[in-house]
Design a protein around this motif. Sequence first.
Motif, PDB file in Angstrom:
ATOM      1  N   GLY A 280     -28.318  31.193  35.100  1.00 30.42           N
ATOM      2  CA  GLY A 280     -27.679  32.159  34.215  1.00 30.42           C
ATOM      3  C   GLY A 280     -26.170  32.089  34.319  1.00 30.42           C
ATOM      4  O   GLY A 280     -25.583  31.052  34.623  1.00 30.42           O
ATOM      5  N   GLY A 281     -25.534  33.181  34.067  1.00 35.37           N
ATOM      6  CA  GLY A 281     -24.094  33.260  34.188  1.00 35.37           C
ATOM      7  C   GLY A 281     -23.357  32.550  33.071  1.00 35.37           C
ATOM      8  O   GLY A 281     -23.909  32.201  32.025  1.00 35.37           O
ATOM      9  N   GLU A 282     -22.079  32.330  33.313  1.00 37.54           N
ATOM     10  CA  GLU A 282     -21.178  31.769  32.304  1.00 37.54           C
ATOM     11  C   GLU A 282     -21.570  30.362  31.840  1.00 37.54           C
ATOM     12  O   GLU A 282     -21.552  30.105  30.634  1.00 37.54           O
ATOM     13  N   PRO A 283     -21.926  29.437  32.740  1.00 32.70           N
ATOM     14  CA  PRO A 283     -22.293  28.100  32.243  1.00 32.70           C
ATOM     15  C   PRO A 283     -23.490  28.128  31.280  1.00 32.70           C
ATOM     16  O   PRO A 283     -23.509  27.424  30.283  1.00 32.70           O
ATOM     17  N   PHE A 284     -24.465  28.978  31.597  1.00 33.00           N
ATOM     18  CA  PHE A 284     -25.634  29.082  30.734  1.00 33.00           C
ATOM     19  C   PHE A 284     -25.259  29.661  29.374  1.00 33.00           C
ATOM     20  O   PHE A 284     -25.693  29.167  28.334  1.00 33.00           O
ATOM     21  N   ILE A 285     -24.461  30.706  29.370  1.00 25.82           N
ATOM     22  CA  ILE A 285     -24.038  31.346  28.119  1.00 25.82           C
ATOM     23  C   ILE A 285     -23.233  30.366  27.266  1.00 25.82           C
ATOM     24  O   ILE A 285     -23.448  30.259  26.053  1.00 25.82           O
ATOM     25  N   LYS A 286     -22.308  29.615  27.895  1.00 20.46           N
ATOM     26  CA  LYS A 286     -21.520  28.628  27.157  1.00 20.46           C
ATOM     27  C   LYS A 286     -22.409  27.557  26.535  1.00 20.46           C
ATOM     28  O   LYS A 286     -22.239  27.185  25.375  1.00 20.46           O
ATOM     29  N   ALA A 287     -23.381  27.071  27.294  1.00 22.41           N
ATOM     30  CA  ALA A 287     -24.298  26.052  26.780  1.00 22.41           C
ATOM     31  C   ALA A 287     -25.133  26.615  25.636  1.00 22.41           C
ATOM     32  O   ALA A 287     -25.328  25.952  24.609  1.00 22.41           O
ATOM     33  N   LEU A 288     -25.602  27.830  25.791  1.00 24.78           N
ATOM     34  CA  LEU A 288     -26.420  28.467  24.769  1.00 24.78           C
ATOM     35  C   LEU A 288     -25.630  28.691  23.479  1.00 24.78           C
ATOM     36  O   LEU A 288     -26.115  28.398  22.377  1.00 24.78           O
ATOM     37  N   VAL A 289     -24.405  29.170  23.602  1.00 22.12           N
ATOM     38  CA  VAL A 289     -23.562  29.416  22.430  1.00 22.12           C
ATOM     39  C   VAL A 289     -23.201  28.106  21.734  1.00 22.12           C
ATOM     40  O   VAL A 289     -23.284  28.001  20.507  1.00 22.12           O
ATOM     41  N   SER A 290     -22.827  27.092  22.503  1.00 22.88           N
ATOM     42  CA  SER A 290     -22.458  25.822  21.870  1.00 22.88           C
ATOM     43  C   SER A 290     -23.660  25.188  21.174  1.00 22.88           C
ATOM     44  O   SER A 290     -23.543  24.646  20.072  1.00 22.88           O
ATOM     45  N   TYR A 291     -24.840  25.275  21.790  1.00 23.99           N
ATOM     46  CA  TYR A 291     -26.048  24.755  21.162  1.00 23.99           C
ATOM     47  C   TYR A 291     -26.345  25.519  19.868  1.00 23.99           C
ATOM     48  O   TYR A 291     -26.690  24.921  18.845  1.00 23.99           O
ATOM     49  N   SER A 292     -26.192  26.829  19.897  1.00 29.86           N
ATOM     50  CA  SER A 292     -26.467  27.659  18.724  1.00 29.86           C
ATOM     51  C   SER A 292     -25.500  27.348  17.587  1.00 29.86           C
ATOM     52  O   SER A 292     -25.900  27.250  16.425  1.00 29.86           O
ATOM     53  N   VAL A 293     -24.219  27.184  17.912  1.00 29.45           N
ATOM     54  CA  VAL A 293     -23.214  26.871  16.889  1.00 29.45           C
ATOM     55  C   VAL A 293     -23.490  25.497  16.273  1.00 29.45           C
ATOM     56  O   VAL A 293     -23.463  25.337  15.045  1.00 29.45           O
ATOM     57  N   CYS A 294     -23.785  24.513  17.106  1.00 30.38           N
ATOM     58  CA  CYS A 294     -24.092  23.172  16.594  1.00 30.38           C
ATOM     59  C   CYS A 294     -25.341  23.194  15.716  1.00 30.38           C
ATOM     60  O   CYS A 294     -25.389  22.544  14.669  1.00 30.38           O
ATOM     61  N   SER A 295     -26.337  23.937  16.118  1.00 27.41           N
ATOM     62  CA  SER A 295     -27.563  24.048  15.333  1.00 27.41           C
ATOM     63  C   SER A 295     -27.289  24.695  13.977  1.00 27.41           C
ATOM     64  O   SER A 295     -27.773  24.227  12.942  1.00 27.41           O
ATOM     65  N   ALA A 296     -26.504  25.764  13.966  1.00 27.09           N
ATOM     66  CA  ALA A 296     -26.175  26.449  12.713  1.00 27.09           C
ATOM     67  C   ALA A 296     -25.365  25.543  11.785  1.00 27.09           C
ATOM     68  O   ALA A 296     -25.616  25.497  10.572  1.00 27.09           O
ATOM     69  N   LEU A 297     -24.402  24.814  12.335  1.00 27.00           N
ATOM     70  CA  LEU A 297     -23.619  23.882  11.516  1.00 27.00           C
ATOM     71  C   LEU A 297     -24.498  22.780  10.942  1.00 27.00           C
ATOM     72  O   LEU A 297     -24.359  22.399   9.771  1.00 27.00           O
ATOM     73  N   GLY A 298     -25.407  22.277  11.742  1.00 24.42           N
ATOM     74  CA  GLY A 298     -26.330  21.252  11.261  1.00 24.42           C
ATOM     75  C   GLY A 298     -27.169  21.760  10.107  1.00 24.42           C
ATOM     76  O   GLY A 298     -27.372  21.056   9.106  1.00 24.42           O
ATOM     77  N   GLN A 299     -27.659  22.993  10.214  1.00 28.21           N
ATOM     78  CA  GLN A 299     -28.446  23.578   9.123  1.00 28.21           C
ATOM     79  C   GLN A 299     -27.596  23.758   7.861  1.00 28.21           C
ATOM     80  O   GLN A 299     -28.087  23.561   6.746  1.00 28.21           O
ATOM     81  N   CYS A 300     -26.325  24.106   8.034  1.00 25.58           N
ATOM     82  CA  CYS A 300     -25.428  24.231   6.875  1.00 25.58           C
ATOM     83  C   CYS A 300     -25.254  22.893   6.169  1.00 25.58           C
ATOM     84  O   CYS A 300     -25.272  22.820   4.934  1.00 25.58           O
ATOM     85  N   PHE A 301     -25.073  21.820   6.941  1.00 28.23           N
ATOM     86  CA  PHE A 301     -24.925  20.497   6.341  1.00 28.23           C
ATOM     87  C   PHE A 301     -26.201  20.074   5.621  1.00 28.23           C
ATOM     88  O   PHE A 301     -26.143  19.482   4.535  1.00 28.23           O
ATOM     89  N   ILE A 302     -27.346  20.373   6.200  1.00 26.22           N
ATOM     90  CA  ILE A 302     -28.612  20.044   5.546  1.00 26.22           C
ATOM     91  C   ILE A 302     -28.745  20.817   4.236  1.00 26.22           C
ATOM     92  O   ILE A 302     -29.094  20.249   3.194  1.00 26.22           O
ATOM     93  N   TYR A 303     -28.457  22.108   4.262  1.00 24.40           N
ATOM     94  CA  TYR A 303     -28.529  22.928   3.054  1.00 24.40           C
ATOM     95  C   TYR A 303     -27.576  22.394   1.982  1.00 24.40           C
ATOM     96  O   TYR A 303     -27.947  22.262   0.813  1.00 24.40           O
ATOM     97  N   PHE A 304     -26.349  22.081   2.382  1.00 25.55           N
ATOM     98  CA  PHE A 304     -25.361  21.541   1.437  1.00 25.55           C
ATOM     99  C   PHE A 304     -25.859  20.241   0.817  1.00 25.55           C
ATOM    100  O   PHE A 304     -25.770  20.039  -0.397  1.00 25.55           O
ATOM    101  N   THR A 305     -26.397  19.349   1.632  1.00 20.00           N
ATOM    102  CA  THR A 305     -26.871  18.062   1.124  1.00 20.00           C
ATOM    103  C   THR A 305     -28.024  18.257   0.151  1.00 20.00           C
ATOM    104  O   THR A 305     -28.084  17.600  -0.898  1.00 20.00           O
TER     105      THR A 305
END
Length: 102
Positions: free
Chosen positions: A13-38
């Motif tokens: 847990g802690g900060e490293p876990f939260i940072k990894a979780l947030v970065s994964y979530s942001v990358c996933s959301a951006l990927g979905q946006c690119f798929i939707y746009f395409t």
Amino acid sequence: GQIQEGIAFCKMGGEPFIKALVSYSVCSALGQCFIYFTITEFSPLLVSTVTTTRKIFSTVYSVFRNPDNSLNEMQWGGCALVFFGILFEMVAGAMKGKQKAH
């Protein structure tokens, strides 16, 4: 494998876990946006072609990068069929575009 390390990281847990979780979530959301746009700007077929192309290049790159990864003759044949299909689709699309111009 790596499952034990992953579980230990999540339990930590802690900060490293939260940072990894947030970065994964942001990358996933951006990927979905690119798929939707395409899909909305081009077509679902293009999304499928891009995804297939990315996956086949990743597979072939993995084989050349790491000698422990290998493909048998049938798997290489499958890769060749995928590359042929992608090439055929590109040529057919280019010829279709030329016919519309005339």
